[in-house]
Design a protein around this motif. Structure first.
Motif, PDB file in Angstrom:
ATOM      1  N   UNK A 257       0.835  -1.150   0.055  1.00  0.00           N
ATOM      2  CA  UNK A 257      -0.197   0.092   0.079  1.00  0.00           C
ATOM      3  C   UNK A 257       0.850   1.379   0.126  1.00  0.00           C
ATOM      4  N   UNK A 258       0.366   2.278  -0.455  1.00  0.00           N
ATOM      5  CA  UNK A 258       1.141   3.721  -0.388  1.00  0.00           C
ATOM      6  C   UNK A 258       1.366   4.182   0.922  1.00  0.00           C
ATOM      7  N   UNK A 259       2.560   4.515   1.148  1.00  0.00           N
ATOM      8  CA  UNK A 259       2.862   5.023   2.429  1.00  0.00           C
ATOM      9  C   UNK A 259       3.254   6.456   2.270  1.00  0.00           C
ATOM     10  N   UNK A 260       3.455   7.502   3.054  1.00  0.00           N
ATOM     11  CA  UNK A 260       4.009   8.684   3.032  1.00  0.00           C
ATOM     12  C   UNK A 260       5.464   8.851   3.232  1.00  0.00           C
ATOM     13  N   UNK A 261       6.142   9.760   3.214  1.00  0.00           N
ATOM     14  CA  UNK A 261       7.503  10.105   3.385  1.00  0.00           C
ATOM     15  C   UNK A 261       7.649  11.711   4.036  1.00  0.00           C
ATOM     16  N   UNK A 262       8.241  11.776   4.992  1.00  0.00           N
ATOM     17  CA  UNK A 262       8.573  13.366   5.479  1.00  0.00           C
ATOM     18  C   UNK A 262       9.935  13.562   5.592  1.00  0.00           C
ATOM     19  N   UNK A 263      10.480  14.666   5.018  1.00  0.00           N
ATOM     20  CA  UNK A 263      11.834  15.063   5.163  1.00  0.00           C
ATOM     21  C   UNK A 263      12.106  15.532   6.570  1.00  0.00           C
ATOM     22  N   UNK A 264      13.525  15.392   6.974  1.00  0.00           N
ATOM     23  CA  UNK A 264      14.018  16.031   8.210  1.00  0.00           C
ATOM     24  C   UNK A 264      14.506  17.282   7.873  1.00  0.00           C
ATOM     25  N   UNK A 265      15.136  17.790   6.678  1.00  0.00           N
ATOM     26  CA  UNK A 265      15.625  18.873   6.232  1.00  0.00           C
ATOM     27  C   UNK A 265      14.664  19.742   5.249  1.00  0.00           C
ATOM     28  N   UNK A 266      14.645  21.155   5.131  1.00  0.00           N
ATOM     29  CA  UNK A 266      13.524  21.780   4.453  1.00  0.00           C
ATOM     30  C   UNK A 266      13.976  21.635   2.935  1.00  0.00           C
ATOM     31  N   UNK A 267      12.759  20.953   2.082  1.00  0.00           N
ATOM     32  CA  UNK A 267      12.955  21.184   0.688  1.00  0.00           C
ATOM     33  C   UNK A 267      12.755  22.449   0.301  1.00  0.00           C
ATOM     34  N   UNK A 268      13.028  22.859  -1.050  1.00  0.00           N
ATOM     35  CA  UNK A 268      12.733  24.105  -1.737  1.00  0.00           C
ATOM     36  C   UNK A 268      11.306  23.943  -1.655  1.00  0.00           C
ATOM     37  N   UNK A 269      10.720  25.374  -1.784  1.00  0.00           N
ATOM     38  CA  UNK A 269       9.461  25.556  -2.091  1.00  0.00           C
ATOM     39  C   UNK A 269       9.214  25.755  -3.585  1.00  0.00           C
ATOM     40  N   UNK A 270       8.189  25.226  -4.185  1.00  0.00           N
ATOM     41  CA  UNK A 270       7.920  25.073  -5.662  1.00  0.00           C
ATOM     42  C   UNK A 270       8.173  26.437  -5.943  1.00  0.00           C
ATOM     43  N   UNK A 271       7.835  27.659  -5.375  1.00  0.00           N
ATOM     44  CA  UNK A 271       8.089  28.869  -6.169  1.00  0.00           C
ATOM     45  C   UNK A 271       9.507  29.109  -5.898  1.00  0.00           C
ATOM     46  N   UNK A 272      10.178  28.630  -5.350  1.00  0.00           N
ATOM     47  CA  UNK A 272      11.839  28.933  -5.531  1.00  0.00           C
ATOM     48  C   UNK A 272      12.550  27.958  -6.464  1.00  0.00           C
ATOM     49  N   UNK A 273      11.788  27.339  -7.403  1.00  0.00           N
ATOM     50  CA  UNK A 273      12.531  26.390  -8.281  1.00  0.00           C
ATOM     51  C   UNK A 273      12.734  27.101  -9.566  1.00  0.00           C
TER      52      UNK A 273
END
Length: 211
Positions: free
Chosen positions: A28-44
């Motif tokens: 089944x699908x599970x989630x994943x959460x980062x320990x460090x901050x990813x870039x925001x979409x508007x930063x890409x």
């Protein structure tokens, strides 16, 4: 403590996700959460999107985190796609995914195991055997050919130098040729690396309960 170090610690604390870890390995699908901050979409930027390869991955925390080094992310993604999607020669897709699932099961990466077990079950048409691998572990009896793929993947996962003539001979006895054996090695080796990356920069989380 420097202000920069204090800021980094605060950032990690803010990103702590209280969601529970999945209770077991699953297709089944599970989630994943980062320990460090990813870039925001508007930063890409265009450079980041080039690194992502697929623009849709901008919606994914994992890939937006890796996009902090877009050139390395692009190299990683192209290798990944070639190992698993380029099936014009060599091993069938199901057994490439089986190698990745076996490595992930051995390494304890619930997220990677869930993703690649779904692919192995879908392409191989053997969901019960895939579930047996997830439930019983890498010593589960999956039939001689699949068990040989799992054993080779586990040997490479445990200690790369322990993989050798015995594992190759067992794969050859199941009819795998040089290209197919190379694909087993590539699938397991890539996920030995990928598991360690995912486990060090984030964690699997149980999906939200359905209403």
């Amino acid at each position: 403590m420097s202000s920069a170090a204090a800021s980094a610690i605060t950032t990690v604390t803010v990103l702590h996700d209280p969601a529970p870890h999945p209770e077991h390995f699953t297709r089944a699908e599970v989630g994943w959460t980062p320990h460090l901050p990813p870039l925001d979409e508007d930063e890409l930027t265009d450079r980041h999107y080039d690194g992502l390869v697929d623009a849709s991955r901008a919606k994914n925390d994992y890939f937006r985190l890796l996009a902090r080094d877009p050139e390395v992310l692009k190299a990683r993604t192209l290798v990944d796609k070639d190992i698993f999607y380029n099936t014009r020669e060599g091993l069938a897709r199901a057994e490439r995914e089986l190698a990745a699932t076996a490595a992930s099961r051995r390494n304890g990466c619930v997220f990677c195991a869930s993703v690649h077990s779904r692919f192995a079950a879908h392409h191989g048409g053997r969901p019960d055997d895939v579930d047996r691998l997830l439930d019983e572990g890498v010593d589960a009896d999956l039939g001689s050919r699949w068990s040989a793929v799992v054993a080779a993947s586990v040997a490479l996962t445990d200690t790369p130098s322990s993989f050798g003539a015995d594992e190759i001979a067992r794969l050859r006895a199941e009819g795998l040729d040089d290209l197919e054996i190379a694909d087993v090695i590539h699938g397991a080796a890539f996920f030995n690396w990928a598991n360690r990356l995912m486990l060090s920069i984030g964690r699997a989380v149980a999906p939200p309960a359905q209403p």
